[in-house]
Design a protein around this motif. Structure first.
Motif, short mmCIF file in Angstrom:
data_model
loop_
_atom_site.label_atom_id
_atom_site.label_comp_id
_atom_site.label_asym_id
_atom_site.label_seq_id
_atom_site.Cartn_x
_atom_site.Cartn_y
_atom_site.Cartn_z
N UNK A 108 0.95 -1.17 -0.40
CA UNK A 108 0.13 0.43 -0.10
C UNK A 108 0.55 1.31 0.08
N UNK A 109 2.40 1.01 0.24
CA UNK A 109 2.90 2.44 0.65
C UNK A 109 3.02 3.03 -0.75
N UNK A 110 2.91 3.07 -1.93
CA UNK A 110 2.51 4.09 -2.94
C UNK A 110 1.60 4.80 -3.01
N UNK A 111 0.43 4.05 -3.21
CA UNK A 111 -1.10 5.27 -2.62
C UNK A 111 -1.48 6.08 -1.33
N UNK A 112 -0.54 5.71 -0.49
CA UNK A 112 -0.56 5.72 0.94
C UNK A 112 0.20 6.98 0.43
N UNK A 113 1.72 7.06 -0.32
CA UNK A 113 2.32 7.87 0.26
C UNK A 113 2.35 9.52 -1.16
N UNK A 114 1.29 9.06 -2.30
CA UNK A 114 0.70 9.90 -3.21
C UNK A 114 -0.64 10.31 -1.93
N UNK A 115 -1.49 9.81 -2.15
CA UNK A 115 -2.00 10.53 -1.17
C UNK A 115 -1.38 11.37 0.18
N UNK A 116 -0.80 10.87 0.75
CA UNK A 116 0.20 12.44 1.88
C UNK A 116 0.63 13.50 1.14
N UNK A 117 0.94 13.21 -0.09
CA UNK A 117 1.71 14.50 -0.68
C UNK A 117 0.33 15.10 -1.47
N UNK A 118 -0.67 14.81 -0.87
CA UNK A 118 -1.81 16.17 -1.26
C UNK A 118 -2.65 15.84 -2.79
N UNK A 119 -2.97 15.15 -4.01
CA UNK A 119 -2.86 15.45 -5.12
C UNK A 119 -4.43 16.38 -5.29
N UNK A 120 -4.37 16.94 -6.79
CA UNK A 120 -5.40 17.25 -6.44
C UNK A 120 -6.38 17.58 -8.07
N UNK A 121 -6.38 16.11 -8.17
CA UNK A 121 -6.61 15.40 -9.02
C UNK A 121 -8.13 15.24 -9.06
N UNK A 122 -8.84 16.43 -9.87
CA UNK A 122 -10.19 15.58 -10.23
C UNK A 122 -11.09 15.30 -10.86
N UNK A 123 -12.04 14.69 -10.30
CA UNK A 123 -13.25 13.45 -11.99
C UNK A 123 -14.77 14.29 -11.71
N UNK A 124 -14.69 15.58 -11.14
CA UNK A 124 -16.02 16.34 -11.16
C UNK A 124 -15.94 17.44 -10.35
N UNK A 125 -16.57 17.76 -10.20
CA UNK A 125 -17.11 19.10 -9.44
C UNK A 125 -17.62 18.68 -7.95
N UNK A 126 -17.66 17.76 -7.10
CA UNK A 126 -18.27 17.76 -6.36
C UNK A 126 -17.75 18.46 -5.41
N UNK A 127 -15.70 17.98 -5.11
CA UNK A 127 -15.13 18.54 -4.03
C UNK A 127 -15.50 20.12 -4.20
#
Length: 657
Positions: free
Chosen positions: A167-186
């Motif tokens: 799970x290292x890669x996904x958790x490190x990327x999330x901890x980095x703060x990604x702004x990628x969006x798929x819609x306007x809900x966020x």
């Protein structure tokens, strides 16, 4: 038009131009989709533009504004210029909750990260708030409690992540703060949070201004101090927790935005509360726009939250010299002072004797597949060459980091001051990371040399900044934080690329003395002893400087020289300890407070007690790291925080008479 007005117009204009450049890079203007965005009327690249690029740009602006507002409110209510959304453990609580959910109960994430992250942030804040009523939500008490919760949460999250490599890669990327969006809900969610937060901030602005005159005066005017503090902190927690839930960990914006606002002239509370969100929006938007443009050119996408320090760090340093206003420090004690020990030096000798006995016992106790045992002479001599260097190194590192923390806290009269704020640990970590990525199999000499070089460069930058300007202590701290943020951003960007070498860096960041030999241990002990002696000779400065620059200058202290020498001592101690056991500088935050709570108040006795307590913390932590997960070794940082933080939290929770 004055210079500040020019900057006020030029920066937003440049940001707007950068956003337009991003939009043009993603899709030629002639092919931009028209409002309302209807997927049925668009081709694939237009759908990506309408529901990916456009909401990403919008959420960068909104999230930056939310973090800027949260930081401004925290700095105002906690009366501390280096407070930010991580101060109350909010971000670390959200991180720990998501790490636990991702690894152990992934089904909880079916409905998204928001509920889990908000729950983690709320639990972390609740622990801090549980202490608040006992101290009328005193700023310094809450700051210390929040930092301790943050340390514990971060250490546990790192340990769990390391134990589950898949799970290292996904958790490190999330901890980095990604702004990628798929819609306007966020954007809609954070936009609603921002509007509600601004409304609450404007309502609370007048009570905050009354509170700024001091607790006594505010209470005399009929203000319910505890209620106002609780309300402001609750709003700040919701703001920061919402960003962590939606985007991950985005650091530095909440600290930099209100400080930059004050530096360009927004000194009053109302103006700062309104300007900080705008500046936060600009900083995060510029960072994300640069990330998108780099991705288009290099084909490598970095989490935006990991690189905010690349822009914010240099910008903050450039503006510190112009900082006209500041957040006044809290006038209340972190907690009521513990009774002074009647015979402090006898107590110090007792602690030293207990430490020596403890070391001998830890050398004798072992763990075999069959269970715990006391080693016989033959096994004791067999294990001694492996165990003794580790204990020496761990104890020396604990003493060095604790001394650095004591020096900085007394020098700046700031309870948040700890070795990492000098930037030395961040610079050393970056040096280590660059060495790991520079070659497939870096040697120990190369790793140590790069670590030393990184720490030296960071220390030189801060020392040059201090020596050239008669800066007040808070700006020295801010300069160190800016250097550290810049170095940490570069390192986080490297780790977020997904390279397997990130695992090695993460393991080193969590701390370990496993690889150290007797030569390295003795070297570290010699440096720690030297720094201890140098700090002891500066005890008079440490007793006088907390009284203020005016009093210290009147008593014959050369303030700039004293500050520079104390920073060099603290920086050297931090840098050398970091080389051998990793950046475990939070020992420098806890040990001085533990010494104060034990009743050591005089400058000299407090320094010695802090060093001994730091030694005890790290020696016990090294033993726990070796034995708790036998036959595997667990992070040294986890045990150092789990040993010291609960004890200090317990002392903060005690009712006072």
């Amino acid at each position: 038009m004055n210079r500040n007005s020019t900057v006020s117009f030029a920066v937003p204009a440049a940001t707007f131009a950068l956003i337009i450049a991003v939009l043009v890079t993603e899709l030629p203007p002639g092919r931009w989709p028209h409002l309302p965005f209807l997927p049925g009327r668009m081709v694939l690249d237009q759908i990506g533009f309408a529901f990916g690029t456009a909401p990403r740009i919008a959420i960068a602006l909104v999230a930056g504004a939310v973090l800027g507002l949260s930081g401004a409110m925290l700095q105002a209510v906690l009366r501390n210029p280096i407070a930010d959304p991580s101060t109350l453990g909010i971000s670390s609580g959200a991180q720990l909750a998501l790490v636990v959910a991702t690894i152990f109960v992934p089904d909880l994430l079916v409905h998204g990260r928001w509920p889990i992250a908000m729950l983690g942030a709320a639990c972390a804040a609740a622990i801090v708030f549980a202490i608040g009523p006992r101290r009328a939500f005193a700023p310094v008490t809450l700051v210390i409690a929040g930092m301790l919760v943050s340390l514990m949460s971060g250490a546990i999250a790192t340990a769990i992540t390391l134990s589950q490599g898949e799970y290292l890669l996904s958790l490190v990327i999330w901890s980095g703060g990604s702004l990628v969006q798929q819609d306007w809900s966020g954007v809609r969610s954070l936009g609603a949070v921002l509007v509600a937060g601004l409304a609450a901030a404007l309502v609370l602005e007048r009570p905050l201004r009354v509170l700024s005159i001091g607790v006594g005066g505010a209470s005399g005017l009929g203000l319910n101090v505890a209620a106002i503090r609780f309300a402001v902190l609750a709003v700040a927690v919701v703001l920061a927790g919402a960003v962590s839930a939606e985007l991950g960990l985005i650091g530095f914006v909440g600290l930099a935005a209100p400080t930059i606002a004050r530096a360009i002239g927004f000194n009053s509370l109302r103006r700062n509360l309104l300007a900080a969100p705008l500046i936060g929006a600009l900083v995060l938007s510029v960072c994300d726009s640069l990330v998108i443009l780099l991705d288009a050119r290099l084909g490598e996408m970095f989490p935006t939250g990991a690189v905010t320090g690349l822009l914010g760090g240099p910008l903050l340093i450039a503006l510190l010299a112009k900082l006209q206003g500041s957040t006044p420090p809290g006038t209340e004690n972190a907690e009521p002072a513990a009774a002074r020990i009647r015979h402090p030096y006898r107590a110090l000798l007792l602690i030293a004797a207990l430490l020596l006995v403890g070391v001998v016992l830890l050398l004798l106790i072992g763990r075999l597949p069959s269970g715990w045992t006391v080693l016989d002479w033959e096994h004791f001599m067999s294990f001694l060459p492996m165990r003794l260097p580790r204990l020496i190194a761990a104890g020396a590192a604990g003493a060095a980091l604790a001394i650095a923390g004591a020096l900085l806290q007394r020098l700046t009269a700031n309870p948040l001051a700890s070795p990492e704020v000098l930037g030395v640990a961040g610079g050393a970590s970056l040096g280590y990371g660059l060495a790991v990525f520079a070659t497939a199999a870096p040697s120990a000499l190369m790793l140590n040399g790069a670590t030393v070089s990184g720490g030296i460069v960071a220390l030189v930058l801060v020392a040059v900044f201090v020596s050239r300007r008669d800066m007040p202590p808070e700006r020295i701290l801010l300069a160190g934080i800016a250097v550290s943020a810049f170095a940490s951003s570069v390192l986080a960007a490297l780790m977020a690329t997904g390279d397997p070498r990130a695992w090695r860096i993460l393991g080193w960041l969590s701390g370990s003395s496993a690889a150290i030999g007797m030569t390295g241990a003795v070297t570290l002990a010699a440096v720690a002893a030297s720094m201890w002696m140098a700090a002891a000779f500066a005890a008079r400065w440490l007793a006088i400087m907390p009284l203020g620059a005016g009093v210290a200058g009147g008593l014959g202290v050369n303030i700039p020289r004293a500050r520079l020498l104390l920073i060099l001592i603290a920086g050297t101690a931090t840098g050398v300890a970091t080389i051998f056991v990793g950046p475990l500088s939070f020992v420098g935050l806890m040990a001085p407070h533990m010494a104060s709570r034990a009743g050591f108040h005089g400058a000299s006795q407090h320094l010695h007690a802090t060093a001994l307590i730091g030694t005890c913390l790290m020696v016990c932590a090294d033993f726990g790291a070796r034995m708790a997960g036998f036959p595997y070794e667990l992070p040294l940082g986890l045990f150092a925080s789990l040993i010291g933080a609960p004890w200090l939290m317990a002392t903060l929770s005690r009712k006072t008479g």
